[in-house]
Design an enzyme around this catalytic site. Structure first.
Site, mmCIF file in Angstrom:
data_model
loop_
_atom_site.group_PDB
_atom_site.id
_atom_site.type_symbol
_atom_site.label_atom_id
_atom_site.label_comp_id
_atom_site.label_asym_id
_atom_site.label_seq_id
_atom_site.Cartn_x
_atom_site.Cartn_y
_atom_site.Cartn_z
ATOM 1 N N HIS A 1 53.813 -33.359 34.746
ATOM 2 C CA HIS A 1 54.541 -32.107 34.983
ATOM 3 C C HIS A 1 55.918 -32.370 35.580
ATOM 4 O O HIS A 1 56.191 -33.425 36.161
ATOM 5 C CB HIS A 1 53.742 -31.188 35.904
ATOM 6 C CG HIS A 1 53.493 -31.773 37.267
ATOM 7 N ND1 HIS A 1 54.456 -31.806 38.252
ATOM 8 C CD2 HIS A 1 52.396 -32.360 37.804
ATOM 9 C CE1 HIS A 1 53.977 -32.374 39.332
ATOM 10 N NE2 HIS A 1 52.722 -32.731 39.087
ATOM 11 N N GLU B 1 44.824 -32.832 38.619
ATOM 12 C CA GLU B 1 45.060 -33.890 39.599
ATOM 13 C C GLU B 1 43.776 -34.141 40.383
ATOM 14 O O GLU B 1 42.858 -33.309 40.401
ATOM 15 C CB GLU B 1 46.194 -33.460 40.550
ATOM 16 C CG GLU B 1 46.577 -34.470 41.620
ATOM 17 C CD GLU B 1 47.037 -35.801 41.059
ATOM 18 O OE1 GLU B 1 46.142 -36.586 40.683
ATOM 19 O OE2 GLU B 1 48.256 -36.051 41.014
#
Length: 207
Positions: A9, A82
């Site tokens: 990201h 994550e």
């Protein structure tokens, strides 16, 4: 054979502050938004068959310009999240060291079995990421874009290269980077890593 373009990201506000995000969220910074747009230009003509993103906000923000540029819908998959950092989330490393010194030491030891309070271990994260990638490869897609996170990217690098967690990382995990892995019949091969050329280019370069 499935060709995966794996994308971290764009920069977030907490990235700037060096805060552990884990499975909490921080919005993309202005730089991160510009990085996401550049990813859209870069990937427009890659011929992606599928675009899959972690279901966290910062990855979905990053995936949106890619979806607009390629005409693909964003498939969400929580396995691309994550690592869950539990009680560490929202803190800087310095704050963790001060407030939870014992857990900090275990974290810094790179013990793959260690899970901080309310978090998950490196082994657990690796298992879900591997399952996601291998499931997508088994479906027979030729080229897949995956939008994920820094810790997840590190785990995928280690799987593809056979690098143990005891090895200190010396490869980049750059925001908005494109990382190239091929999976065929359960075998992983890294083809390229840390491509950020698009971040210093313009849309005209990819017209």
């Amino acid at each position: 054979m499935t060709h995966f373009l794996i994308i971290r990201h764009g920069e977030t506000l907490w990235n700037r502050e060096h805060r552990i995000q884990g499975q909490l969220d921080s919005q993309l910074s202005p730089t991160g938004l510009a990085q996401a747009e550049a990813l859209g230009w870069r990937l427009r003509k890659e011929g992606l068959d599928l675009l899959v993103s972690s279901d966290l906000g910062r990855t979905l923000q990053t995936a949106a310009p890619i979806a607009a540029a390629t005409g693909l819908a964003i498939a969400r998959d929580a396995r691309l999240r994550e690592r869950a950092f539990g009680v560490f989330e929202g803190m800087t490393p310095e704050e963790i060291k001060e407030r939870r010194p014992d857990e900090y030491e275990r974290w810094q030891s790179r013990d793959p079995e260690f899970a901080m309070q309310d978090g998950e271990s490196l082994v657990q994260m690796r298992a879900r990421l591997s399952a996601c990638v291998e499931e997508l490869a088994a479906r027979g897609y030729a080229k897949v874009g995956l939008v994920t996170h820094g810790g997840a990217l590190d785990a995928l690098y280690r799987i593809a290269t056979g690098t143990p967690y005891s090895t200190v990382r010396n490869w980049p995990l750059a925001n908005a980077s494109i990382n190239d892995i091929v999976v065929e019949n359960g075998r992983w091969q890294m083809r390229g890593w840390g491509d950020i050329a698009h971040l210093t280019a313009s849309e005209d370069d990819f017209a």
